[in-house]
Every structure is written in structure tokens, then in C-alpha cells.
Design a protein around this motif. Sequence first.
Motif, PDB file in Angstrom:
ATOM      1  N   PRO A   1       0.793  -1.238   0.000  1.00 41.40           N
ATOM      2  CA  PRO A   1       0.000   0.000   0.000  1.00 41.40           C
ATOM      3  C   PRO A   1       0.822   1.283   0.000  1.00 41.40           C
ATOM      4  N   ILE A   2       1.973   1.307   0.671  1.00 39.43           N
ATOM      5  CA  ILE A   2       2.796   2.522   0.674  1.00 39.43           C
ATOM      6  C   ILE A   2       3.352   2.771  -0.730  1.00 39.43           C
ATOM      7  N   THR A   3       3.817   1.718  -1.364  1.00 42.80           N
ATOM      8  CA  THR A   3       4.317   1.838  -2.732  1.00 42.80           C
ATOM      9  C   THR A   3       3.207   2.291  -3.677  1.00 42.80           C
ATOM     10  N   ASP A   4       2.014   1.728  -3.514  1.00 44.90           N
ATOM     11  CA  ASP A   4       0.863   2.139  -4.331  1.00 44.90           C
ATOM     12  C   ASP A   4       0.584   3.635  -4.176  1.00 44.90           C
ATOM     13  N   ALA A   5       0.571   4.087  -2.924  1.00 42.42           N
ATOM     14  CA  ALA A   5       0.260   5.489  -2.651  1.00 42.42           C
ATOM     15  C   ALA A   5       1.331   6.406  -3.242  1.00 42.42           C
ATOM     16  N   LEU A   6       2.605   6.025  -3.095  1.00 43.42           N
ATOM     17  CA  LEU A   6       3.685   6.855  -3.611  1.00 43.42           C
ATOM     18  C   LEU A   6       3.678   6.876  -5.136  1.00 43.42           C
ATOM     19  N   TYR A   7       3.359   5.748  -5.745  1.00 43.02           N
ATOM     20  CA  TYR A   7       3.262   5.679  -7.204  1.00 43.02           C
ATOM     21  C   TYR A   7       2.220   6.680  -7.708  1.00 43.02           C
ATOM     22  N   GLY A   8       1.092   6.758  -7.009  1.00 47.34           N
ATOM     23  CA  GLY A   8       0.049   7.708  -7.388  1.00 47.34           C
ATOM     24  C   GLY A   8       0.516   9.147  -7.296  1.00 47.34           C
ATOM     25  N   VAL A   9       1.309   9.455  -6.262  1.00 49.98           N
ATOM     26  CA  VAL A   9       1.819  10.819  -6.088  1.00 49.98           C
ATOM     27  C   VAL A   9       2.832  11.159  -7.178  1.00 49.98           C
ATOM     28  N   LEU A  10       3.730  10.226  -7.473  1.00 50.16           N
ATOM     29  CA  LEU A  10       4.822  10.498  -8.411  1.00 50.16           C
ATOM     30  C   LEU A  10       4.380  10.495  -9.868  1.00 50.16           C
ATOM     31  N   PHE A  11       3.504   9.567 -10.221  1.00 46.89           N
ATOM     32  CA  PHE A  11       3.232   9.330 -11.641  1.00 46.89           C
ATOM     33  C   PHE A  11       1.793   9.624 -12.073  1.00 46.89           C
ATOM     34  N   ASN A  12       0.898   9.844 -11.109  1.00 46.78           N
ATOM     35  CA  ASN A  12      -0.491  10.144 -11.467  1.00 46.78           C
ATOM     36  C   ASN A  12      -0.969  11.477 -10.891  1.00 46.78           C
ATOM     37  N   ASN A  13      -0.003  12.342 -10.556  1.00 43.51           N
ATOM     38  CA  ASN A  13      -0.326  13.666 -10.020  1.00 43.51           C
ATOM     39  C   ASN A  13      -1.206  13.603  -8.774  1.00 43.51           C
ATOM     40  N   GLY A  14      -0.989  12.559  -7.970  1.00 44.67           N
ATOM     41  CA  GLY A  14      -1.763  12.416  -6.741  1.00 44.67           C
ATOM     42  C   GLY A  14      -1.361  13.444  -5.698  1.00 44.67           C
ATOM     43  N   ASN A  15      -2.279  13.742  -4.790  1.00 37.28           N
ATOM     44  CA  ASN A  15      -2.025  14.684  -3.705  1.00 37.28           C
ATOM     45  C   ASN A  15      -1.336  13.966  -2.552  1.00 37.28           C
ATOM     46  N   ALA A  16      -0.205  14.518  -2.092  1.00 37.30           N
ATOM     47  CA  ALA A  16       0.596  13.846  -1.067  1.00 37.30           C
ATOM     48  C   ALA A  16      -0.167  13.682   0.239  1.00 37.30           C
ATOM     49  N   LYS A  17      -0.840  14.719   0.686  1.00 37.20           N
ATOM     50  CA  LYS A  17      -1.574  14.634   1.948  1.00 37.20           C
ATOM     51  C   LYS A  17      -2.711  13.625   1.843  1.00 37.20           C
TER      52      LYS A  17
END
Length: 341
Positions: free
Chosen positions: A305-321
Amino acid sequence: MSKIEKVAVLGAGSWGTALSIVLADNGHEVRLWGHKPDQIEEINQHHSNQKYLPNIELPNNIIGYSSLEEAVSGLDLIVLAVPTKAIREVLGKVRSFQKSPLTIVHVSKGIEPDTFMRISEMIQEELPKDLYESIVVLSGPSHAEEVALRQPTTVTSSSQNITAAERVQDLFINQHFRVYTNPDIIGVEIGGALKNIIALAAGISDGLGYGDNAKAALMTRGLAEITRLGVKMGASPLTFAGLTGIGDLIVTCTSVHSRNWRAGNLLGKGKSLQEVLDNMGMVVEGVRTTKAAWQLAKKYEVNMPITDALYGVLFNNGNAKAAVDELMGRVKTHEMEDLTI
């Protein structure tokens, strides 16, 4: 201490230069190769590498080389200290002129996206079998800045060939730089690569202004993720309790020396990924490794799950918070059940 040897260190960044200092302190003749002529001139004329290790005087037995062919000529051992993305290019050049087998010590930490290859596997693919005798990984909790200052550091030498691992142990070990051996090359490489993902996440947490509680949780749960994937890939779970697992995770997630933590910290403060990479001016291995680990998790059907969340932030313009909040709001589970390998 080992017999005096001639060693080529390929990559004149902070880590390659710091390891050159260790080798030089041990009396070896060190050839430090870099692709920037002005940097090599500085190393030879001024015995310094100010961009990467400011205010550090380099020993006289470190000689800079801008010619890769000259740097490795007549040697049987090289230390590969270039970023993961440059490994194939550098080895391709070595392959074009090298005639005799080499022991290759790699000290980079990463996984290649799309191929999912560990660095030792990339080396095996790039070099014919008659051009490498052994592949050794040197890894562990080790900031170049502290190694260059000769502060106490402990790392691991890992290879399927225990004789080669022990040769590298003898080559580097001294009163400041202690080296253990470990035959689990898969676990050593996976631990060294994936801890950069968790360091990015820890930096984001700090950048958001969260405290030690949040970072401790990320590190602990991150280690569980790393271990789950590593064991699926054939690693020993015990390796992740050692220097290249929890040891490397601690140092990379908690220190301002860590470029992955610094990159995450900037992301947490609202910078875009491109702004962060431009600001760093050095390779942030965790970014590429996040993509590779996300792909590997899908391939091996491992919950990360941590890797999934970070992938979203880095590559899908996800919001960090939002990503951190989502991690905290996951479906409840038992800790030991989730740690089960």
C-alpha cells in the motif's frame, strides 16, 4: 588487511569518491573514472571533488581518469558506482574493449523499471559470461558524506561466490569501514533498492509537518512491504532484519544526507516532481524504483500500500496529503497477520 590491489571505481559522484577514499586509505591504487574532464582535472590537480564532497581532501593515491578504457586496463576488479540508469551504457562501453574476465562490485541501489531486473541481473545481461568472473554487491546504511569523513560505517558484501564476497570484504574493511558478508544477493539488492521508496514517503510525511509517530509507522510498515516482496522474489526474510534491510531503512528515512528523504520532503511541501528533480541536481533512485516496485507488486500479487500510494503521487499527479490520509484510513487488520510471510 588485503594485499595491495589496483582498483577502478567507475562513477565519480559522492558515493564512488567516498569508496575511493576507503580503498586509498587501505593502500590500494585507485583509478576513479568520471565522464566530466573538468571534474577529473580537479581530482588530479587539487585532490578534491567539491561538487559532490565539498571540503574533503582526497588521498594522493586516487588518480582520476576520463578515459574508461584506460581506467580498467590491466585490472581484474572494478567498482561500479554509476546510477542505475547509466549501468547498461557504461557496461556496453566496457564490453567493447575488455578482453579478460572481471570481478564486478556494484554499489548502486535500484531496480530497472519494465524489465524488473536487479542490478546484478542487468550486469549479467550486458556482459558475456567470459567477461565477468563474479558479481558482488556492496550495500548497507552508508552516507557518502560520513564515509568520506571516516566516521564509523558498517556494510555488507554479498555474492553467490563467497570467495569473491570475502575478497571485497578484505579490500574495503578497515577501522572506520566494517564489512560483513551475506550470501543472499537477492535480499541485499531488494532491501537496498526498496528502502528508497520508503525514504521518499518518510520525507513526504516530514514535509507535510507530521511527526515522528507517522514516520515510525511508515518505516515499520514499509519494512513489512519490502520483506513481503523480497521473499516472493527468493530472498531470505532474515536479510531484511540486517544491515541492508532495517539498517539501510533507518539511515535513509531519518537523515538530511538522504537525497530520497530530501526529495520526498520537497514533495510534501508542495513542489512538483519535476521541480524536485531539478532542485536536487543528483539522481533520486527512489523515483525509478517506485515504478519498478509497483510493477513487481502486480506481477507477484504482493500487497504494497505505501508503494501504491507513492506511485500515485509520483506518476499520477496524486495529492501527497490525501495519499497519507488514505494509508491511515485503510481497512483494519491484525499486525502479525499482515506481517506473515
